[in-house]
Structure formats: C-alpha cells, structure tokens
Design a protein around this motif. Structure first.
Motif, mmCIF file in Angstrom:
data_model
loop_
_atom_site.group_PDB
_atom_site.id
_atom_site.type_symbol
_atom_site.label_atom_id
_atom_site.label_comp_id
_atom_site.label_asym_id
_atom_site.label_seq_id
_atom_site.Cartn_x
_atom_site.Cartn_y
_atom_site.Cartn_z
ATOM 1 N N ARG A 75 2.261 11.438 -0.581
ATOM 2 C CA ARG A 75 1.704 10.712 -1.723
ATOM 3 C C ARG A 75 0.309 11.185 -2.100
ATOM 4 N NH1 ARG A 75 5.576 7.403 0.205
ATOM 5 N NH2 ARG A 75 6.386 5.722 -1.125
ATOM 6 N N ARG A 193 1.787 17.275 -3.277
ATOM 7 C CA ARG A 193 2.098 15.861 -3.163
ATOM 8 C C ARG A 193 3.231 15.530 -4.122
ATOM 9 N NH1 ARG A 193 -0.289 12.276 -6.912
ATOM 10 N NH2 ARG A 193 -1.573 13.310 -8.494
ATOM 11 N N ALA A 197 6.183 9.822 -6.498
ATOM 12 C CA ALA A 197 6.235 8.795 -5.454
ATOM 13 C C ALA A 197 5.466 7.553 -5.889
ATOM 14 C CB ALA A 197 5.642 9.332 -4.153
#
Length: 461
Positions: A75, A193, A197
């Motif tokens: 994340r 990342r 998310a």
C-alpha cells in the motif's frame, strides 16, 4: 509466435546485491544469538523461561507482524517500508546490545521482531518486481543462497565477536548493514505500490495479533489451565479474522491465494520444516559449547561445514527446478532431512552430531529456495508483498515454534528440574536425541505429504 521477455539489467542485479544485506543480516542475527546464549546467560542470569523468551521473542513478533507489514508495503510502497524498517532495526539493535537485564533484552528483541517483519516481505516483493518470471526463480534462488550464507557466516562472525567483545556486540553487527542499505537503497531499488489497494484495515491488524499472540503465550505456559485458555482465545480470534477477510473487498490477507495447491503445500512444508530446524539448532549450538566445552569461535567453525552444505544445496536448486518437478525436489529434500535427524537422534558423540546436522542442512536448502519461489510465483504482482509475508511468516513462526515447543520438550529431558546451564553432558545429549527424533518424524511425514499433494503441480513450466 514466440515473444521476447524483458530481461533484468545491471541495476537490477546490483540492487539484488543490496537486498542481500538484510537477508544476510536476518540469518546471521538468528545464529549469533544462539551462540551468545551462554554469555548473556552468565551475565544477566535469566531463568530458563526468560532465556527461551530472549531467543524466540524476536521470531514470534516477526511472525505476528509479517502479514500486516507485507500488506502495508503493497500500500505505502515496498522500498519505503524497507527503509523505515532498516532504521528501526538499527535502533532496536543498539537497545538490545546495551540491555542491562533480561526483561529489557526481551523487549528489545521484540522490537527487533517488529522491525524485522518489514525487511523480509519488502525484500522478496521487490525481487518479484525487479525480475521477470523467467529470471525470478534464479533471483529468489540467489536470495535463498544469501540467507544460507548468512547462516554460514553467523557462527564465524559471532564467534569472533564473542571471542573479543561482550555478548551485546552481536547485536551491533546490524548497524553497518542497515547503514549501507539506507544509503544505496534509494538509488538502486525501484518503488512499487498497489495503486488500487484500499486503506489498511486496522481491525484486521488487531485481530491478526489477537490470534497469534495468545497462542504464543499458551505455548509458553507449557500447558495448564491458563495456557489452554490462551490458546482457545487465540483460535477464536483467528476464526473471527478469517471470517472478516472473507467479507472485506480489500482484505488484509487475500485468502484466495490458499486455493492454489502449490501455495498451500509450500507454506506447509516451510512451516513444519522450520519448526524442526528451530528446535534442533538450539540444541546443536548449545551441545558444542556445553557438552564439548568449545569456545564460541570454535563452535562456530564446527558449524561451517554444515552451513556450506546448506549454501550449495540452495544454489543448485534453481538448476534442479528446470529438470524435475517441485514435488520430487522438495519430497527428496525432506527425506534427506529426515535421515539427518535420525542420525542426530542416535548420536552420542561429536562426529555423528556434525554428520547428522550436515544431512539435515543438505535437505533444507531446496525447501528454502523452491518453497519461496512457489509461494511468490503463484501470487499476482500486486499481492507479492502479502505472499512474501506469508512465506516469511511460515518460516519465522516455524522457527520460533520449534524453539518454544521442541525446546521446552528437550529442556525438560535434559534438565530434570535443574538449570539448563547446569545440566550434565549425558542429560543434555539425551535432550538433543529426543528433539531430533521428533524432528525426524515431522520431516518424514512431510516428505510423504508433499510427494502426494504437490505431485500435479509444476512452477509455470
């Protein structure tokens, strides 16, 4: 029509060398702590229970936070989390090195575990980002080899440090390693990342810890009403955690990964193999010092041949994987480890102990290398951090579980009510034999299960 796959360049391979630093450190940290036990025991005078907590509180905290940290890295950024973890690990290492009593050392080891939980998943998930599928197996194999090399170097470096300095010096070893990573990482490692998310579910984080920590406490209680209640409480929280993950659109742990047979079987093999290793390593290292009366440096040198075997078996695994099915490689490796444990179960002298331990390490290398590749390779790229966390969780929790459960059993056989540091040579050897017999049974059963359950799978070939 055959397509040409993108290949990793010089930057990626140099970056892999940088990622080897925390990998080497984590392996060395585990082995040098075992060697330091007699010294810190003589200085801090911990009880047997405190001594076991000093050894395995690190592993349990790593196991408790790995899932959270792996998902967090997906994340906020895997490189960013690695840098944060490196700074925290260095600070906690200094705290551990100068701990004045067992309680503060246990606390420092716990903090090291929380920081260490950021390193493994970030390292493995970055490797999955940096290398295409065709080269990923080689890269992960080299990562596993670095871990094995750390185990080989740990006894030597630790023995040298303990020969000339106090026990706290083994913890300060982490500081220069982390310094190099912090300086070179931003230039050589890519950031990644999962942009899609959602937010980290703090309730799931709490539930994961509430599931793991009471079970750990229950194991540490060595049975009894309080320990049984703690284990039940942990299992209940675990059930609630699983239920919540099934309902969340963006769970802390994607349970769908367990639907892949290679993923689940590889995790099972890693967990229980490392349980066996965690239990036997504690007794072999202490056998060399308490029974053979070797200095830490001499004990470290006696451990080198077996560790070299581990390095070589890890190094050749990627080549074997190109010719044989994973079930055959892992199954035969587990059978070899079981044979080594059987030798240790019958050992009554230094020669048999070292021969059995070398056979064990010959079988462990392929499991570490191929098991990790199977776990990472079955996960989608955006979940690589979470998958790496599960692989690390299985290994770290297994090692800590081995120390916590098998260590208690072996200690009970070896001490008969005495202090572990005051037991006789015959009693301690008997404790080692019993632990090795249990490990032989564990790895033997695993070999059969892997050959049956993993047989249809093959890693993307």
């Amino acid at each position: 029509m055959k397509t040409t796959e993108a290949r990793a360049g010089v930057r990626e391979w140099v970056g892999l060398a940088v990622l080897a630093l925390p990998t080497l450190l984590l392996a060395m940290d585990a082995t040098v702590v075992y060697l330091a036990v007699p010294h810190l025991g003589a200085d801090l005078r911990p009880t047997d229970t405190e001594l076991l907590w000093i050894v395995d509180s690190y592993g349990f905290m790593v196991a408790g936070f790995l899932v959270t940290m792996g998902t967090l890295g997906d994340r906020i950024g895997r490189r960013r989390l690695l840098m944060i973890g490196a700074m925290a690990f260095a600070a906690a290492s200094v705290l551990a090195a100068f701990a004045p009593d067992p309680l503060l050392l246990i606390l420092a080891r716990g903090l090291l575990g929380v920081a260490g939980a950021t390193l493994g998943p970030s390292t493995l998930s970055l490797i999955s980002t940096m290398f295409p599928p065709g080269q990923r197996g080689i890269a992960i194999g080299l990562w596993a080899t670095c871990f094995s090399a750390g185990i080989a170097l740990g006894p030597i470096v630790g023995g040298l440090l303990l020969e000339w300095f106090w026990w706290g010096s083994v913890f300060l070893l982490a500081v220069p390693f982390m310094a190099v990573l912090l300086v070179a990482g931003p230039f050589l490692l890519p950031e990644y990342r999962d942009t899609e998310a959602g937010r980290l579910d703090l309730t799931s984080v709490f539930l994961s810890l509430a599931a793991v920590l009471p079970v750990i406490y229950g194991i540490k209680q060595h049975g009894g009403l309080a320990g049984g209640i703690a284990i039940v409480v942990g299992l209940v929280f675990g059930a609630v955690f699983v239920s919540r993950q099934r309902k969340l659109a963006d769970p802390l742990l994607d349970l769908r990964m367990f639907g892949h047979r290679s993923f689940s079987v590889a995790l099972m093999a890693q967990l229980f193999t490392m349980t066996a290793i965690g239990g036997i390593y504690l007794f072999v290292t202490q056998y060399l010092q308490l029974v053979q009366d070797f200095t830490p440096l001499t004990a470290g040198l006696w451990l080198v041949p077996s560790a070299v075997v581990l390095v070589l078996s890890s190094l050749v695994t990627p080549k074997l994987a190109g010719r044989f099915a994973p079930a055959h490689i892992v199954g035969v490796a587990l059978a070899m480890a079981a044979l080594g444990f059987a030798v240790l179960a019958a050992a009554d002298g230094l020669g048999l102990v070292m021969a059995g331990f070398s056979l064990v390490y010959l079988g462990i290398g392929p499991i570490m290398a191929l098991g990790t590749e199977l776990v990472i390779g079955t996960a989608p790229p955006e979940k690589a951090g979470s998958a790496a966390a599960m692989s690390e969780t299985a290994m770290e929790f297994g090692i800590a579980l081995g120390v916590g459960v098998l260590g208690v059993i072996g200690t009970a056989v070896a001490t008969n009510g005495q202090s572990l540091l005051e037991t006789t040579s015959t009693q301690f050897t008997a404790g080692l034999n019993v632990v090795a017999l249990l490990c032989a049974a564990i790895t033997g059963v695993l070999a059969v299960l892997v050959l049956r359950l993993l047989r249809p799978a093959h890693p993307g070939r």
